[in-house]
Design a protein around this motif. Structure first.
Motif, PDB file in Angstrom:
ATOM      1  N   ASP A  82       0.857  -1.192   0.000  1.00 50.16           N
ATOM      2  CA  ASP A  82       0.000   0.000   0.000  1.00 50.16           C
ATOM      3  C   ASP A  82       0.890   1.238   0.000  1.00 50.16           C
ATOM      4  O   ASP A  82       1.582   1.535   0.977  1.00 50.16           O
ATOM      5  N   ALA A  84      -0.490   4.301  -1.039  1.00 43.82           N
ATOM      6  CA  ALA A  84      -1.453   5.365  -1.320  1.00 43.82           C
ATOM      7  C   ALA A  84      -0.994   6.697  -0.736  1.00 43.82           C
ATOM      8  O   ALA A  84      -1.093   7.748  -1.390  1.00 43.82           O
ATOM      9  N   ARG A  85      -0.466   6.693   0.488  1.00 40.20           N
ATOM     10  CA  ARG A  85      -0.057   7.954   1.118  1.00 40.20           C
ATOM     11  C   ARG A  85       1.158   8.557   0.419  1.00 40.20           C
ATOM     12  O   ARG A  85       1.392   9.774   0.525  1.00 40.20           O
ATOM     13  N   GLN A  87       1.467   8.572  -2.825  1.00 32.04           N
ATOM     14  CA  GLN A  87       0.913   9.208  -4.004  1.00 32.04           C
ATOM     15  C   GLN A  87       0.048  10.415  -3.655  1.00 32.04           C
ATOM     16  O   GLN A  87       0.029  11.413  -4.366  1.00 32.04           O
ATOM     17  N   ASN A  88      -0.683  10.297  -2.540  1.00 32.84           N
ATOM     18  CA  ASN A  88      -1.598  11.359  -2.134  1.00 32.84           C
ATOM     19  C   ASN A  88      -1.703  11.342  -0.619  1.00 32.84           C
ATOM     20  O   ASN A  88      -2.150  10.345  -0.027  1.00 32.84           O
ATOM     21  N   ALA A  91      -5.103  10.388   0.696  1.00 29.46           N
ATOM     22  CA  ALA A  91      -5.765   9.229   0.107  1.00 29.46           C
ATOM     23  C   ALA A  91      -6.202   8.256   1.187  1.00 29.46           C
ATOM     24  O   ALA A  91      -5.603   8.160   2.262  1.00 29.46           O
ATOM     25  N   GLU A  92      -7.263   7.517   0.885  1.00 29.18           N
ATOM     26  CA  GLU A  92      -7.717   6.456   1.769  1.00 29.18           C
ATOM     27  C   GLU A  92      -6.797   5.248   1.612  1.00 29.18           C
ATOM     28  O   GLU A  92      -6.033   5.151   0.648  1.00 29.18           O
ATOM     29  N   GLY A  94      -5.113   1.882   0.525  1.00 32.99           N
ATOM     30  CA  GLY A  94      -5.162   1.308  -0.809  1.00 32.99           C
ATOM     31  C   GLY A  94      -5.955   0.029  -0.905  1.00 32.99           C
ATOM     32  O   GLY A  94      -6.545  -0.254  -1.956  1.00 32.99           O
ATOM     33  N   ARG A 266      -7.829  -1.819  -6.931  1.00 31.38           N
ATOM     34  CA  ARG A 266      -8.257  -0.418  -6.997  1.00 31.38           C
ATOM     35  C   ARG A 266      -8.350   0.024  -8.446  1.00 31.38           C
ATOM     36  O   ARG A 266      -7.436   0.663  -8.976  1.00 31.38           O
ATOM     37  N   HIS A 269      -7.760   3.780  -8.673  1.00 31.40           N
ATOM     38  CA  HIS A 269      -6.411   4.279  -8.432  1.00 31.40           C
ATOM     39  C   HIS A 269      -5.426   3.104  -8.315  1.00 31.40           C
ATOM     40  O   HIS A 269      -4.923   2.795  -7.226  1.00 31.40           O
ATOM     41  N   TYR A 272      -2.065   3.432  -6.401  1.00 31.70           N
ATOM     42  CA  TYR A 272      -1.964   3.415  -4.938  1.00 31.70           C
ATOM     43  C   TYR A 272      -1.366   2.107  -4.408  1.00 31.70           C
ATOM     44  O   TYR A 272      -1.060   2.007  -3.216  1.00 31.70           O
TER      45      TYR A 272
END
Length: 417
Positions: A82, A84-85, A87-88, A91-92, A94, A266, A269, A272
């Motif tokens: 994961d 995701a953080r 990338q964003n 973000a929630e 992944g 996902r 996304h 993520y």
């Protein structure tokens, strides 16, 4: 009366000849003159060529075994991380709630599951063991892994007692735990007959199984595994990533699963998630083979150098011992090149003999190791064909200097000694 004309008789000198048969017979006689010393001289070449053949044969044999074992375990493992953080920042997580089911629908997937390490509050204590309904003793610092049922199955565990928790335990957020053998020994839990429980902080969990060994994720043997849904209900979801999915695939499907898993998890996304496929087994084999060959070929080279020095030393001593013989041959018409040829033939014969014996011993070594280990021996024909030539070249190179010394001996000097 005509004056008699003086005639000078022309004397025709036949060139000195030394037939190949004579060279071989004289060389053989020189070798057999001291057979024990000749055998010891060839020993270095035997060891060098034997090591050379054994190294190439064993590396080829072990490479085929590495391919097989790699394909059976490592080549069937994919991890998805994961990110995701990264990338964003807002973000929630992944992985969705049904991550296991989404990946297990992909072709070639045997088991898949998400896991993460639970971050406990140090103030609440570690993991403690006590009977159900009993008090809690002193805490042990043991890792707690929140894992879905698919993650445990993907690790390919072997249970010594009890069972693994399943989708029912996970769906109803049951407070059950599976212990690794190391964690169970640390907590003093040796049997499930007494209904043992562990306290993670202040939360009790019933122990339903003890894992004796795993094929993947050996850290599980020192951990306490609990359902992921139960862990997130009590301690919350891990913040800032830290969650990983373990996927066990069929042989040959890992690369494809790694490409499809982020999109299956996902589709909105896929960036993520980061899928990490196993390395190419051909790259692993070439790397391992290269390391083995470089290491052991150095050893074979050292043995060949030792053998060459032995041949050179013995041939040089033979030149000094046979000075009178060399002078007599020169006096009878042998030229320097004939002497050089004879001593080169002797050193080359010793090297070739050592190469043949070394090739045989090296091949037998490969076959013996393969039989003991229940492997298939692999020896390339090119190795067997070139190894005796390597011994011959070693012998010829070793005899160059002694042969040159022998050719420079003058007949008059030699016969005075």
């Amino acid at each position: 009366m005509r004056p008699r004309r003086s005639r000078t008789a022309a004397v025709r000198v036949e060139p000195s000849r030394f037939a190949v048969r004579d060279t071989l017979s004289e060389s053989l006689a020189g070798i057999l003159q001291r057979p024990a010393r000749s055998a010891l001289t060839a020993l270095g070449t035997v060891l060098g060529v034997g090591t050379f053949v054994a190294v190439l044969g064993l590396t080829a044999t072990t490479s085929s075994q590495i391919d097989g074992r790699f394909n059976l375990l490592t080549a069937t493992e994919v991890t998805v991380e994961d990110i995701a953080r990264e990338q964003n920042a807002f973000a929630e997580p992944g992985f969705p709630a049904d991550a296991d089911l989404r990946v297990e629908r992909l072709g070639g997937v045997r088991h898949a599951g998400v896991f993460h390490t639970v971050r406990l509050d140090p103030a609440t204590g570690g993991v403690r063991a006590a009977p159900v309904g009993g008090g809690a003793g002193g805490g042990e610092r043991t890792d707690v892994v929140a894992a879905s049922p698919g993650a445990l199955r993907a690790a390919v565990p072997r249970l010594s007692q009890g069972r693994l928790y399943d989708e029912y335990h996970s769906g109803t957020r049951q407070r059950v735990a599976v212990l690794g053998s190391g964690a169970a020994a640390r907590l003093g839990i040796t049997t499930l007959d007494t209904g043992p429980a562990v306290f993670i902080g202040a939360e009790p969990f019933t122990v339903i199984g003890i894992i004796e060994d795993v094929e993947r994720k050996a850290e599980l043997l020192l951990s306490v595994a609990v359902p992921r849904t139960t862990a997130e209900e009590i301690w919350g979801a891990p913040g800032g990533g830290g969650t990983t999915m373990l996927v066990a695939t069929e042989v040959g499907a890992a690369q494809q699963v790694a490409r499809l898993a982020p999109t299956a998890l996902r589709p909105d996304h896929p960036e993520y998630l980061k899928a990490v496929p196993p390395p190419d087994p051909r790259t692993l084999r070439s790397g391992v083979t290269s390391d083995l060959e470089q290491l052991f070929l150095i050893l074979a080279g050292i043995c060949l150098v030792i053998g060459a020095v032995g041949i050179a030393n013995t041939t040089l001593v033979a030149v000094l011992e046979r000075t009178g013989e060399i002078g007599l041959r020169r006096a009878l018409g042998a030229r320097g090149r004939h002497i050089t040829t004879q001593f080169l033939a002797e050193s080359g014969a010793l090297g070739a003999l050592g190469g043949l014996v070394g090739t045989s011993l090296g091949t037998l070594t490969v076959v013996g190791v393969a039989v003991v280990r229940d492997w298939t021996p692999v020896v390339h024909p090119a190795t067997v064909a070139t190894a005796p030539l390597l011994g011959l070249v070693t012998g010829l190179l070793a005899g160059l200097y002694p042969a040159w010394r022998a050719a420079r001996i003058q007949p008059a000097e030699a016969l005075r000694r």
